[in-house]
Design a protein around this motif. Structure first.
Motif, PDB file in Angstrom:
ATOM      1  N   ASN A  82       0.953  -7.027  -1.967  1.00 40.94           N
ATOM      2  CA  ASN A  82       1.807  -6.455  -0.925  1.00 40.94           C
ATOM      3  C   ASN A  82       1.043  -5.521  -0.013  1.00 40.94           C
ATOM      4  N   VAL A  83       0.068  -4.791  -0.589  1.00 43.21           N
ATOM      5  CA  VAL A  83      -0.761  -3.918   0.245  1.00 43.21           C
ATOM      6  C   VAL A  83      -1.556  -4.775   1.232  1.00 43.21           C
ATOM      7  N   LYS A  84      -1.992  -5.939   0.712  1.00 38.78           N
ATOM      8  CA  LYS A  84      -2.804  -6.818   1.568  1.00 38.78           C
ATOM      9  C   LYS A  84      -2.023  -7.355   2.762  1.00 38.78           C
ATOM     10  N   ILE A  85      -0.716  -7.558   2.585  1.00 38.86           N
ATOM     11  CA  ILE A  85       0.036  -8.054   3.744  1.00 38.86           C
ATOM     12  C   ILE A  85       0.502  -6.903   4.637  1.00 38.86           C
ATOM     13  N   GLY A  86       0.029  -5.689   4.323  1.00 38.00           N
ATOM     14  CA  GLY A  86       0.198  -4.619   5.294  1.00 38.00           C
ATOM     15  C   GLY A  86       1.242  -3.570   4.972  1.00 38.00           C
ATOM     16  N   ILE A  87       1.867  -3.628   3.789  1.00 42.02           N
ATOM     17  CA  ILE A  87       2.809  -2.560   3.461  1.00 42.02           C
ATOM     18  C   ILE A  87       1.991  -1.387   2.940  1.00 42.02           C
ATOM     19  N   ASP A  88       1.981  -0.284   3.676  1.00 44.39           N
ATOM     20  CA  ASP A  88       1.087   0.796   3.264  1.00 44.39           C
ATOM     21  C   ASP A  88       1.840   2.080   2.957  1.00 44.39           C
ATOM     22  N   ASP A  89       3.175   2.007   2.970  1.00 47.24           N
ATOM     23  CA  ASP A  89       3.956   3.201   2.694  1.00 47.24           C
ATOM     24  C   ASP A  89       4.456   3.130   1.247  1.00 47.24           C
ATOM     25  N   VAL A  90       4.111   4.161   0.448  1.00 47.20           N
ATOM     26  CA  VAL A  90       4.426   4.120  -0.987  1.00 47.20           C
ATOM     27  C   VAL A  90       5.920   3.938  -1.225  1.00 47.20           C
ATOM     28  N   GLU A  91       6.734   4.728  -0.491  1.00 46.36           N
ATOM     29  CA  GLU A  91       8.176   4.666  -0.736  1.00 46.36           C
ATOM     30  C   GLU A  91       8.763   3.305  -0.376  1.00 46.36           C
ATOM     31  N   SER A  92       8.350   2.746   0.768  1.00 45.31           N
ATOM     32  CA  SER A  92       8.929   1.439   1.139  1.00 45.31           C
ATOM     33  C   SER A  92       8.478   0.369   0.163  1.00 45.31           C
ATOM     34  N   ASN A 118      -0.991  11.315   1.619  1.00 48.17           N
ATOM     35  CA  ASN A 118       0.280  11.623   2.270  1.00 48.17           C
ATOM     36  C   ASN A 118       1.264  10.453   2.204  1.00 48.17           C
ATOM     37  N   GLY A 119       1.391   9.886   1.022  1.00 48.83           N
ATOM     38  CA  GLY A 119       2.370   8.809   0.875  1.00 48.83           C
ATOM     39  C   GLY A 119       1.936   7.486   1.459  1.00 48.83           C
ATOM     40  N   LYS A 120       0.695   7.398   1.941  1.00 47.62           N
ATOM     41  CA  LYS A 120       0.210   6.131   2.498  1.00 47.62           C
ATOM     42  C   LYS A 120      -0.864   5.541   1.586  1.00 47.62           C
ATOM     43  N   ILE A 121      -0.908   4.231   1.560  1.00 45.70           N
ATOM     44  CA  ILE A 121      -1.924   3.564   0.755  1.00 45.70           C
ATOM     45  C   ILE A 121      -3.067   3.124   1.670  1.00 45.70           C
ATOM     46  N   LEU A 122      -4.262   3.643   1.401  1.00 49.25           N
ATOM     47  CA  LEU A 122      -5.411   3.256   2.220  1.00 49.25           C
ATOM     48  C   LEU A 122      -6.323   2.333   1.416  1.00 49.25           C
ATOM     49  N   VAL A 123      -6.723   1.235   2.057  1.00 45.92           N
ATOM     50  CA  VAL A 123      -7.640   0.317   1.380  1.00 45.92           C
ATOM     51  C   VAL A 123      -9.072   0.727   1.729  1.00 45.92           C
ATOM     52  N   GLU A 124      -9.849   1.079   0.723  1.00 44.72           N
ATOM     53  CA  GLU A 124     -11.235   1.491   0.966  1.00 44.72           C
ATOM     54  C   GLU A 124     -12.211   0.376   0.670  1.00 44.72           C
ATOM     55  N   ASP A 125     -11.918  -0.327  -0.423  1.00 45.85           N
ATOM     56  CA  ASP A 125     -12.845  -1.374  -0.845  1.00 45.85           C
ATOM     57  C   ASP A 125     -12.022  -2.486  -1.494  1.00 45.85           C
ATOM     58  N   LEU A 126     -11.596  -3.415  -0.645  1.00 46.64           N
ATOM     59  CA  LEU A 126     -10.678  -4.450  -1.126  1.00 46.64           C
ATOM     60  C   LEU A 126     -11.307  -5.286  -2.226  1.00 46.64           C
ATOM     61  N   GLU A 127     -12.594  -5.577  -2.050  1.00 50.57           N
ATOM     62  CA  GLU A 127     -13.271  -6.427  -3.031  1.00 50.57           C
ATOM     63  C   GLU A 127     -13.237  -5.802  -4.419  1.00 50.57           C
ATOM     64  N   ARG A 128     -13.469  -4.498  -4.429  1.00 54.80           N
ATOM     65  CA  ARG A 128     -13.488  -3.784  -5.709  1.00 54.80           C
ATOM     66  C   ARG A 128     -12.098  -3.838  -6.371  1.00 54.80           C
ATOM     67  N   ALA A 129     -11.082  -3.571  -5.557  1.00 52.21           N
ATOM     68  CA  ALA A 129      -9.718  -3.583  -6.099  1.00 52.21           C
ATOM     69  C   ALA A 129      -9.369  -4.971  -6.625  1.00 52.21           C
ATOM     70  N   GLU A 130      -9.756  -5.987  -5.859  1.00 53.07           N
ATOM     71  CA  GLU A 130      -9.431  -7.349  -6.292  1.00 53.07           C
ATOM     72  C   GLU A 130     -10.141  -7.718  -7.571  1.00 53.07           C
ATOM     73  N   LYS A 131     -11.345  -7.200  -7.687  1.00 51.99           N
ATOM     74  CA  LYS A 131     -12.131  -7.489  -8.890  1.00 51.99           C
ATOM     75  C   LYS A 131     -11.447  -6.885 -10.131  1.00 51.99           C
ATOM     76  N   ILE A 132     -10.977  -5.649  -9.958  1.00 55.76           N
ATOM     77  CA  ILE A 132     -10.299  -4.989 -11.080  1.00 55.76           C
ATOM     78  C   ILE A 132      -9.065  -5.771 -11.485  1.00 55.76           C
ATOM     79  N   VAL A 133      -8.300  -6.188 -10.477  1.00 54.76           N
ATOM     80  CA  VAL A 133      -7.090  -6.955 -10.780  1.00 54.76           C
ATOM     81  C   VAL A 133      -7.439  -8.248 -11.514  1.00 54.76           C
TER      82      VAL A 133
END
Ligand code: PHE
Length: 480
Positions: A82-92, A118-133
């Motif tokens: 979901n973060v990848k498709i651009g939802i970056d607000d934690v609450e939504s 501040n309630g926003k999700i920032l992607v710093e290193d997508l490859e790393r996150a994907e690897k963990i998943v």
């Protein structure tokens, strides 16, 4: 030594396979059923032909959560997608995929490819996150074949749990090994005698298989009702046998019937948002409300009322019924011209309460009303005593209590393990409730908890156990 055919088959299988096999292996190799193998093995053990070894076998199985994650994806995977498709607000995002998925996603990936600011999700290193998943995913897929670390990761996350089993192996003893092949030739055995065996006198020279009623047989699990269903039916049958009519009613009701018609004032603490699940919207209420309004404001007959301004809007609110008294009062209103009323129901009610070993936000009540020409307080006590006695509770106690709609009011307590447990309330409906409807006689009423009673009945310590879908636990509960 006298050996049955099945025993001979098993000895042969053991001899041909290194003298030692697990039960499963014997079942496979011998073409016998598990019951036949277990029976024969226990005979062979008694005859000193084999020894049985038992070994603890550590196993890991997926938990319900683990199965879900395997099927629909791990929470962190759902999160990242979901973060990848651009939802970056934690609450939504919480609103979209649920709190748990977001919280787990953040716990797994924060500072490991993503960052929360501040309630926003920032992607710093997508490859790393994907690897963990994908790493986590692989662990889950291979849960049966993992090193200590990965296993403890899954255990901690409650994705797998340990399930031990006992591995049984049979091994030939010296006596067993020395049995000669010619003693293992199969001969025909009669297990069940037929008319033909008798008519043709075959029985004279036949070999009969011996019986032993103490031998192992697998437990046959029969279908049966859920313990709660069983208990509800038991309660229903008692009231039916006492001549009560069973009534039914809705779970979603108006505040009018749930409270106002019962003379519960609109500023009563029980109406607070804390206790009641209110729903959006409002509903029609019967014209009878005008009378109820007047009773609340000014009283009826000798009563002086609650002395406040009754608000129609409050009465039109929709809610999940907080007690089944809503249904008996409605029934009473419908049948206000009758001379006799004996009605009961069992139904779920809803309250905003936290779960603990004796509380649930949704539970059942056993509700009833009794009205006839000479109905009175002793009749109420006698009816309740009779009901509990028929359920097997001889020791009950009544204590004075308070409800806005009954006078006198009482609480029912039963004794369990030397302690008194409160099970519900009862009383005689106040004149302010019944007179405006045109009811002539006293109405005896009660509303009692069902789950607590069931806990005592089944000797269950935690009320939540009644709602577990743990098939092993359910199987093991005796049919009472
Ligand atoms: N409605 C009450 C409760 O929920 C029980 C009750 C029913 C009391 C009828 C008196 C008369 O606790």
């Amino acid at each position: 030594m006298n050996l049955s055919n099945n025993e001979k088959i098993i000895i042969k299988v053991l001899k041909e396979n290194g003298n030692k096999l697990t039960i499963d292996e014997i079942v496979n190799l011998s073409n016998l059923s598990l019951v036949e193998v277990m029976n024969a093995l226990s005979w062979l053990k008694m005859k000193g032909v084999i020894k049985i070894h038992e070994k603890l076998n550590k196993n890991y199985v997926l938990t319900e959560e683990g199965e879900k994650a395997l099927k629909y994806g791990l929470p962190e995977k759902i999160f990242l997608e979901n973060v990848k498709i651009g939802i970056d607000d934690v609450e939504s995002l919480k609103e979209k995929i649920g709190k748990i998925n977001v919280n787990v996603g953040i716990a797994q990936l924060n500072n490991r490819g993503i960052k929360i600011e501040n309630g926003k999700i920032l992607v710093e290193d997508l490859e790393r996150a994907e690897k963990i998943v994908s790493n986590n995913e692989n662990m889950l897929k291979n849960y049966n074949n993992l090193d200590e670390n990965s296993l403890s990761f899954l255990l901690k996350r409650n994705l797998v749990k340990r399930k031990d089993s006992i591995l049984r192996e049979a091994e030939l003893t010296e006596i067993g090994k020395n049995i000669k092949d010619e003693d293992l030739v199969l001969i025909e055995e009669i297990t069940q005698i037929t008319p033909e065996h008798i008519q043709k006198e075959i029985w004279k020279n036949a070999n009969f298989k011996k019986y032993d009623v103490r031998l192992f047989v697998p437990m046959p699990w029969m279908g049966k009702n859920h313990p709660l269903t069983y208990f509800i039916n038991k309660v229903r049958n008692i009231f039916l046998s006492m001549g009560f009519e069973e009534i039914y009613g809705r779970n979603i009701v108006s505040a009018f019937w749930n409270m106002d018609a019962l003379y519960i004032p609109q500023h009563h603490p029980a109406r607070d948002m804390q206790d009641t699940f209110y729903l959006d919207g409002s509903v029609d209420i019967p014209d009878y409300y005008k009378i109820v309004k007047n009773v609340h404001e000014n009283g009826y007959n000798i009563s002086r009322g609650w002395k406040y301004e009754w608000d129609e809007k409050e009465a039109r609110k929709l809610l999940l019924r907080t007690h089944t008294t809503v249904n008996t009062i409605k029934y009473l209103y419908k049948n206000r011209n009758k001379e006799n009323i004996k009605a009961f129901m069992v139904g779920t009610v809803y309250r905003r309460e936290n779960m603990d070993p004796t509380h649930l936000p949704e539970f059942h009540q056993i509700e009833g009303i009794l009205m006839e020409k000479n109905s009175d307080f002793p009749m109420l006590l006698g009816t309740l005593e009779k009901f509990y006695a028929l359920l097997g509770f001889e020791k009950i106690k009544f204590k004075p209590s308070y409800f806005p709609y009954t006078e006198p009011s009482l609480e029912i307590h039963v004794e369990y393990n030397g302690k008194w447990i409160e099970l519900g309330g009862a009383g005689i409906f106040r004149p302010e409730v019944t007179l405006p409807m045109g009811i002539k006689y006293r109405v005896l009423a009660w509303g009692m908890g069902l789950e607590r009673l069931a806990m005592i009945y089944y000797n269950i310590k935690n009320i939540r156990d009644l709602y577990l879908t743990d098939i092993e636990m359910l199987k093991s509960l005796p049919i009472p």
